[in-house]
Design an enzyme around this catalytic site. Sequence first.
Site, PDB file in Angstrom:
ATOM      1  N   ASN A 100       0.841  -1.192   0.000  1.00 17.23           N
ATOM      2  CA  ASN A 100       0.000   0.000   0.000  1.00 17.23           C
ATOM      3  C   ASN A 100       0.877   1.243   0.000  1.00 17.23           C
ATOM      4  O   ASN A 100       2.030   1.206   0.462  1.00 17.23           O
ATOM      5  CB  ASN A 100      -0.898   0.025   1.249  1.00 17.23           C
ATOM      6  CG  ASN A 100      -1.847   1.222   1.260  1.00 17.23           C
ATOM      7  OD1 ASN A 100      -2.457   1.551   0.253  1.00 17.23           O
ATOM      8  ND2 ASN A 100      -1.931   1.887   2.396  1.00 17.23           N
ATOM      9  N   HIS A 102       0.786   5.280   1.274  1.00 20.11           N
ATOM     10  CA  HIS A 102       0.037   6.203   2.117  1.00 20.11           C
ATOM     11  C   HIS A 102       0.647   7.591   1.924  1.00 20.11           C
ATOM     12  O   HIS A 102       1.887   7.728   1.963  1.00 20.11           O
ATOM     13  CB  HIS A 102       0.124   5.761   3.589  1.00 20.11           C
ATOM     14  CG  HIS A 102      -0.727   6.575   4.489  1.00 20.11           C
ATOM     15  ND1 HIS A 102      -2.099   6.459   4.508  1.00 20.11           N
ATOM     16  CD2 HIS A 102      -0.418   7.554   5.376  1.00 20.11           C
ATOM     17  CE1 HIS A 102      -2.600   7.332   5.381  1.00 20.11           C
ATOM     18  NE2 HIS A 102      -1.594   8.003   5.911  1.00 20.11           N
ATOM     19  N   GLU A 172       4.862  10.093  -5.099  1.00 15.06           N
ATOM     20  CA  GLU A 172       4.223   8.790  -5.345  1.00 15.06           C
ATOM     21  C   GLU A 172       4.549   8.305  -6.745  1.00 15.06           C
ATOM     22  O   GLU A 172       4.986   7.181  -6.955  1.00 15.06           O
ATOM     23  CB  GLU A 172       2.706   8.891  -5.179  1.00 15.06           C
ATOM     24  CG  GLU A 172       2.293   9.199  -3.768  1.00 15.06           C
ATOM     25  CD  GLU A 172       0.810   9.496  -3.649  1.00 15.06           C
ATOM     26  OE1 GLU A 172       0.154   9.780  -4.664  1.00 15.06           O
ATOM     27  OE2 GLU A 172       0.322   9.401  -2.528  1.00 15.06           O
TER      28      GLU A 172
HETATM   29  C1  GRF Z   1      -2.825   8.767  -3.444  1.00 10.47           C
HETATM   30  O1  GRF Z   1      -2.643  10.010  -2.829  1.00 10.47           O
HETATM   31  C2  GRF Z   1      -2.438   7.670  -2.502  1.00 10.47           C
HETATM   32  O2  GRF Z   1      -1.404   8.009  -1.608  1.00 10.47           O
HETATM   33  C3  GRF Z   1      -3.699   7.447  -1.718  1.00 10.47           C
HETATM   34  O3  GRF Z   1      -4.761   7.630  -2.640  1.00 10.47           O
HETATM   35  C4  GRF Z   1      -4.301   8.491  -3.678  1.00 10.47           C
HETATM   36  C5  GRF Z   1      -4.508   7.782  -4.982  1.00 10.47           C
HETATM   37  O4  GRF Z   1      -4.363   8.676  -6.020  1.00 10.47           O
HETATM   38  N1  GRF Z   1      -3.707   6.122  -1.170  1.00 10.47           N
HETATM   39  P1  GRF Z   1      -4.555   8.082  -7.520  1.00 10.47           P
HETATM   40  O5  GRF Z   1      -5.952   7.473  -7.586  1.00 10.47           O
HETATM   41  O6  GRF Z   1      -3.479   7.061  -7.742  1.00 10.47           O
HETATM   42  O7  GRF Z   1      -4.417   9.287  -8.423  1.00 10.47           O
END
Ligand code: GRF
Length: 184
Positions: A100, A102, A172
């Site tokens: 996951n 976060h 991310e």
């Molecule tokens: C991201 O900010 C992630 O950290 C969280 O949900 C969001 C998903 O964004 N778990 P996306 O749908 O990948 O654009």
Amino acid sequence: KRLAILASGSGSNAEKIMEQFQKSTKGKVVLIASNKSEAFVLERAKKFDVPTFTFSKKEMEAGVLLKKLQEEQIDWVILAGFLLKIPDELIRAFPERMVNIHPALLPNYGGKGMYGMHVHEAVKANGDQQTGITIHLVNEHYDEGKIIFQAATPVSKEDSPETIAQKVHALEHRYFPEVIESLL
Ligand code: GRF
């Protein structure tokens, strides 16, 4: 290795992961599954010719998702913006094989309800000097699995929750695909 991505929303992370594995020999994204039939992540899957699967919370809790993942012989389950708590039975079926992301530096800002803008609003409200991402294995205790990777970004008092969200999303997209590949 066969990867399934679970997502509930836009899927920008899922897209980056599909891009990464288009050119990888270590794994292949073979399924995108969502609990929201209108989630944009399903459109992104179509662009990459990745099969999709939608399910309701009730179906997930009845074991329908687990059955599908077993039928597809999935090796790794990637949660990329998946907003439901994974049933323990499903977690136990993928020990050390469920990952996951976060949008904060766990153990800060973990737990139910801390998703989307709520996290960035809290970081702002607390006047934190930094925030970041945490990539971790999923266990039966929400947001408390083994931390695999963290990256931080500075936060200034000029930042808004929106600009914080942008910085976190950039982290991310930069790191999640590579960290997943390094686990396979
Ligand atoms: C991201 O900010 C992630 O950290 C969280 O949900 C969001 C998903 O964004 N778990 P996306 O749908 O990948 O654009």
